[in-house]
Write an enzyme that holds these catalytic residues in place. Sequence first.
Site, PDB file in Angstrom:
ATOM      1  N   ASP A 153       0.868  -1.181   0.000  1.00  0.00           N
ATOM      2  CA  ASP A 153       0.000   0.000   0.000  1.00  0.00           C
ATOM      3  C   ASP A 153       0.907   1.233   0.000  1.00  0.00           C
ATOM      4  O   ASP A 153       1.704   1.425   0.927  1.00  0.00           O
ATOM      5  CB  ASP A 153      -0.912  -0.002   1.227  1.00  0.00           C
ATOM      6  CG  ASP A 153      -1.930   1.114   1.196  1.00  0.00           C
ATOM      7  OD1 ASP A 153      -2.392   1.460   0.086  1.00  0.00           O
ATOM      8  OD2 ASP A 153      -2.265   1.664   2.258  1.00  0.00           O
ATOM      9  N   ASN A 161      -1.347  13.222  -6.098  1.00  0.00           N
ATOM     10  CA  ASN A 161      -2.584  13.544  -6.807  1.00  0.00           C
ATOM     11  C   ASN A 161      -3.048  14.961  -6.499  1.00  0.00           C
ATOM     12  O   ASN A 161      -3.514  15.688  -7.387  1.00  0.00           O
ATOM     13  CB  ASN A 161      -3.684  12.558  -6.424  1.00  0.00           C
ATOM     14  CG  ASN A 161      -3.706  11.340  -7.335  1.00  0.00           C
ATOM     15  OD1 ASN A 161      -3.247  11.376  -8.461  1.00  0.00           O
ATOM     16  ND2 ASN A 161      -4.246  10.247  -6.826  1.00  0.00           N
ATOM     17  N   HIS A 166      -3.871  14.244 -11.430  1.00  0.00           N
ATOM     18  CA  HIS A 166      -4.000  12.808 -11.691  1.00  0.00           C
ATOM     19  C   HIS A 166      -2.959  12.304 -12.688  1.00  0.00           C
ATOM     20  O   HIS A 166      -2.575  11.128 -12.646  1.00  0.00           O
ATOM     21  CB  HIS A 166      -5.404  12.496 -12.199  1.00  0.00           C
ATOM     22  CG  HIS A 166      -6.465  12.648 -11.145  1.00  0.00           C
ATOM     23  ND1 HIS A 166      -6.560  11.805 -10.058  1.00  0.00           N
ATOM     24  CD2 HIS A 166      -7.449  13.573 -10.990  1.00  0.00           C
ATOM     25  CE1 HIS A 166      -7.574  12.169  -9.293  1.00  0.00           C
ATOM     26  NE2 HIS A 166      -8.138  13.241  -9.833  1.00  0.00           N
ATOM     27  N   ASP A 170      -0.824   9.062 -12.040  1.00  0.00           N
ATOM     28  CA  ASP A 170      -0.748   7.926 -12.961  1.00  0.00           C
ATOM     29  C   ASP A 170       0.696   7.582 -13.297  1.00  0.00           C
ATOM     30  O   ASP A 170       1.068   6.401 -13.370  1.00  0.00           O
ATOM     31  CB  ASP A 170      -1.510   8.246 -14.252  1.00  0.00           C
ATOM     32  CG  ASP A 170      -3.013   8.283 -14.036  1.00  0.00           C
ATOM     33  OD1 ASP A 170      -3.469   7.823 -12.974  1.00  0.00           O
ATOM     34  OD2 ASP A 170      -3.715   8.781 -14.942  1.00  0.00           O
ATOM     35  N   ASP A 196      -3.912   2.652  -5.202  1.00  0.00           N
ATOM     36  CA  ASP A 196      -2.465   2.607  -4.966  1.00  0.00           C
ATOM     37  C   ASP A 196      -2.072   1.333  -4.231  1.00  0.00           C
ATOM     38  O   ASP A 196      -1.087   1.306  -3.489  1.00  0.00           O
ATOM     39  CB  ASP A 196      -2.014   3.832  -4.168  1.00  0.00           C
ATOM     40  CG  ASP A 196      -2.705   3.944  -2.814  1.00  0.00           C
ATOM     41  OD1 ASP A 196      -3.647   3.164  -2.564  1.00  0.00           O
ATOM     42  OD2 ASP A 196      -2.314   4.820  -2.015  1.00  0.00           O
TER      43      ASP A 196
END
Length: 297
Positions: A153, A161, A166, A170, A196
């Site tokens: 995680d 972000n 975004h 990405d 994520d």
Amino acid sequence: TLVSGIVWGVGAALFLPLGDVAHQMLTLLVLTGVIAGAMTSYGAMWRCYMIFMVPLAALMEWRLLTDHLPLHYVLAFVNIVYVSVVAYSAYKTDRTIGKVLDITAENAELTRALQYQATHDPLVDLVNHREFNVRLREVASREIEPCALIFIDLDRFKEINDRGGHAAGDEALRRVSEILKAHVRASDTAARLGGDEFALLLPGCPSERAREVAAAVLAAIEEFVLRWEGGHHFRVGASMGVACAAAGEADAAALLRVADSACYAAKNAGRGRIEVRSASVLEEPSPFEFEALRPLQ
């Protein structure tokens, strides 16, 4: 098929001159008939027949025409028409078969592409959640080797972000995915479970080796720096839960539960940590949900 065509052609070339005109004509008609049958299945075979037949048919045509007999003129006409029809049919059939084979190859390639899209995450090119479930069941069903499952995680991903947008998020996911690919074997599975969250499935991997893999991945992620537009530099970390099972003791649901719980414990302990547990240990349920895996429980 190539040898068969050569044998038939050589045989016709040797025996054709031995008989009279009727015998020779019959030989050519039989040979062209064999071509007509072979051309529907074996491209190499009918080509061999044609290589031998056309010169022999031309010689036969010359002999019939030079005899200056009315019957031989008729036979010459029949010969040229029959050979021409077979040659044209062979050509058209070969092109048709070639097109069918091309279409079949294209369909096979399209099927492979669709299957790949159905089993991989389009953003990061890792195995997706659904395919991960399938592979986990398969690995857990083996009883002759240990296995390990690592849940990952990412830490501080929301900051990327929020500050970079975004597109930056990405790109960070793609870069992390490249790190995961670089630290697994061909027999391992690197998957994106969503958002994520990632997972590494390591068949034939004892607990100590799983700990080493997790530590190497964590170090590589923490060294990673995303340089983004506007002079922004982003770093991410990771919290990892490792579930290990000895040979013959693996259970898909237990591996999921333990790895999930260990990852949650690592995150609560300050992040950037690795928690390793045996899959035989029952842990308290964590808030992470894997809805697609509920049928396993």
